[in-house]
Design an enzyme around this catalytic site. Structure first.
Site, PDB file in Angstrom:
ATOM      1  N   ASP A 119       0.659  -1.179  -0.138  1.00 29.35           N
ATOM      2  CA  ASP A 119       0.014   0.092   0.479  1.00 29.35           C
ATOM      3  C   ASP A 119       0.826   1.445   0.160  1.00 29.35           C
ATOM      4  O   ASP A 119       0.455   1.832  -0.714  1.00 29.35           O
ATOM      5  CB  ASP A 119      -0.785   0.349   1.025  1.00 29.35           C
ATOM      6  CG  ASP A 119      -1.764  -1.141   0.900  1.00 29.35           C
ATOM      7  OD1 ASP A 119      -2.124  -1.801   0.136  1.00 29.35           O
ATOM      8  OD2 ASP A 119      -2.647  -1.481   2.289  1.00 29.35           O
ATOM      9  N   SER A 154      -3.390  -9.271   7.844  1.00 24.04           N
ATOM     10  CA  SER A 154      -2.844  -7.952   7.883  1.00 24.04           C
ATOM     11  C   SER A 154      -2.401  -8.188   9.139  1.00 24.04           C
ATOM     12  O   SER A 154      -2.593  -8.328  10.055  1.00 24.04           O
ATOM     13  CB  SER A 154      -3.542  -7.305   7.596  1.00 24.04           C
ATOM     14  OG  SER A 154      -3.474  -6.400   8.427  1.00 24.04           O
ATOM     15  N   ARG A 176       1.254   4.694  17.476  1.00 23.76           N
ATOM     16  CA  ARG A 176       0.838   6.053  16.291  1.00 23.76           C
ATOM     17  C   ARG A 176       1.362   7.079  16.746  1.00 23.76           C
ATOM     18  O   ARG A 176       0.891   7.886  15.612  1.00 23.76           O
ATOM     19  CB  ARG A 176      -0.782   5.626  16.184  1.00 23.76           C
ATOM     20  CG  ARG A 176      -1.187   4.177  14.482  1.00 23.76           C
ATOM     21  CD  ARG A 176      -0.228   3.065  14.201  1.00 23.76           C
ATOM     22  NE  ARG A 176      -0.432   3.010  13.170  1.00 23.76           N
ATOM     23  CZ  ARG A 176      -0.069   1.314  12.888  1.00 23.76           C
ATOM     24  NH1 ARG A 176       1.874   0.819  13.552  1.00 23.76           N
ATOM     25  NH2 ARG A 176       0.044   0.248  11.791  1.00 23.76           N
ATOM     26  N   ASP A 191      -6.667   3.392  12.995  1.00 28.94           N
ATOM     27  CA  ASP A 191      -5.234   3.687  12.931  1.00 28.94           C
ATOM     28  C   ASP A 191      -5.413   4.997  11.827  1.00 28.94           C
ATOM     29  O   ASP A 191      -4.267   6.033  12.189  1.00 28.94           O
ATOM     30  CB  ASP A 191      -3.464   3.174  12.334  1.00 28.94           C
ATOM     31  CG  ASP A 191      -3.541   1.953  12.805  1.00 28.94           C
ATOM     32  OD1 ASP A 191      -3.578   2.061  14.039  1.00 28.94           O
ATOM     33  OD2 ASP A 191      -3.238   0.315  12.650  1.00 28.94           O
TER      34      ASP A 191
END
Ligand code: ARG
Length: 401
Positions: free
Chosen positions: A15, A175, A95, A124
């Site tokens: 991505d 994932s 994050r 996220d």
């Protein structure tokens, strides 16, 4: 005026690799790829090279493992931050730190935009964007994967057309996000909450079935709230956490299966591996029980729950978190001592603890001859403690309630 600049949080995955080219194309922007080493077990130098090969103007890599542990993980440990009683928040804690670096690099490079690879469905995106906002409200945020609206096939087609390497690991249906505090696995067969996770999803933890047949004992030493010793030997925080992940995993401990409430309103099924986090949380809790007064032990969990929720929901950079930190830190001067842990075939237990700040008084606790507790004083205590109950019960009897 020169070209626009955008700082992209770059993982090296498909991505964010596609995003490099997509940002150049759609925003006519120079892309600065930013990668943090948070213990995700990837060769960050390879990741850096990959960003450059795809066309990033610059690729920056920082080892942020120590900072992650000392400024994000430790406060979470002190706050016993576990979301919904299961998840020690490894991804959620990372994050705000990623956001901090995005903002820092943007300001240094004179970029007006930051970008990330999150989809429109997860937590996220919220954590990164709200954190960036908190640190610099003037930066514009772009989320390519939320904007381009491609299917997986279309994305791969774009990658092929643009010479972006498509990893063969794409075959794996999961994932994964991981850092030193834990590993998270979602998607594929795991999306059926009834199905037991297949062994193949686990990387850090052994199947408890094949864990050693003898228990492993650990002695963790805390100094003012910081875990510093293992078996009497000093460790850096980083090596201590790594060692606990290793030993815990070796003993089949650290797996979590959680049906979790996401911030965007959906329930998702998550698998976690987080041996060190769970061991340290439990050890810290146990030491608290030894050294903190009853009222604190009963009250602190209310704030712990707030804390975990706030971290999960992306509000790390907030006055509330700072205030809660102040509360959690107020106990640190007493949080020195050792905790003994027993690991055995997938289980973890505290089996002993000791501290110079212990409030445990043997003379008061013992049923032996050394007993110092004034048994007769209990009579008067119960009379007064039970007084409201007596008044209430008398009324009920009188009125036949
Ligand atoms: N559910 C966790 C969270 O929201 C972990 C998400 C990590 N992402 C992944 N692709 N496994 O914090």
């Amino acid at each position: 005026m020169g070209q626009q600049k955008v700082v992209l949080a770059y993982s090296g995955g498909l991505d964010t690799s596609v995003a490099i080219r997509w940002l150049e194309e759609n925003f006519d922007a120079e892309v600065y790829a930013l990668t943090l080493d948070l213990g995700q077990g990837k060769d960050v130098e390879e990741v850096r090279k990959k960003a450059l090969s795809i066309g990033a103007k610059e690729a920056l890599v920082f080892d942020a493992r120590e900072e992650f542990l000392s400024d994000y993980v430790l406060p979470a440990l002190w706050a016993q931050a576990i979301y919904e009683d299961r998840y020690p928040l490894a991804t959620a804690l990372s994050r705000p730190l990623i956001a901090k670096y995005l903002v820092k690099v943007a300001e240094e490079k004179g970029a007006t935009m930051i970008a990330h690879g999150c989809t429109g469905k997860g937590n996220d995106q919220v954590r990164i964007e709200v954190s960036v906002m908190a640190l610099n409200p003037n930066l514009q945020v772009i989320a390519p994967a939320r904007q381009w609206g491609w299917s997986r096939e279309e994305e791969i087609e774009y990658a092929h057309a643009n010479g972006i390497p498509v990893p063969t690991t794409l075959e794996q249906p999961y994932s994964i996000d991981q850092n030193i505090w834990g590993r998270s696995i979602e998607c594929g067969i795991l999306e059926d909450p009834l199905i037991e996770p297949p062994e193949e999803v686990f990387e850090w933890t052994k199947d408890p079935k094949s864990a050693p047949s003898e228990p492993t004992y650990l002695e963790i030493g805390f100094e003012e709230g910081v875990p510093r010793l293992l078996g009497g030997k000093y460790y850096s925080l980083l090596s201590l956490v790594e060692e606990l992940n290793r030993v815990g995993g070796e003993n089949g401990f650290g797996r979590v299966d959680h049906v979790e409430n996401r911030l965007v309103g959906i329930k998702s099924r998550e698998i976690y591996e987080c041996p060190a986090a769970l061991i340290l949380m439990e050890a810290y809790r146990d030491l608290q029980n030894l050294v903190l007064p009853r009222e604190v032990i009963h009250f602190k969990p209310h704030l712990e729950e707030e804390y975990a929720q706030l971290v999960y929901e992306g509000l790390w950079y907030s006055p509330l978190r700072e205030a809660l930190d102040a509360f959690m830190k107020s106990f640190l001067s007493r949080m020195t001592g050792i905790v003994r842990i027993k690991l055995y075939k997938g289980s973890m237990q505290v089996v002993g603890r000791k501290s110079e700040y212990s409030l445990y008084d043997w003379g008061l606790a013992t049923y032996d001859r050394g007993d110092l507790f004034d048994h007769r004083a209990s009579e008067g205590f119960i009379k007064i403690w039970g007084l409201p109950t007596r008044v209430q019960a008398s009324l009920e009897k009188r009125k036949s309630l």
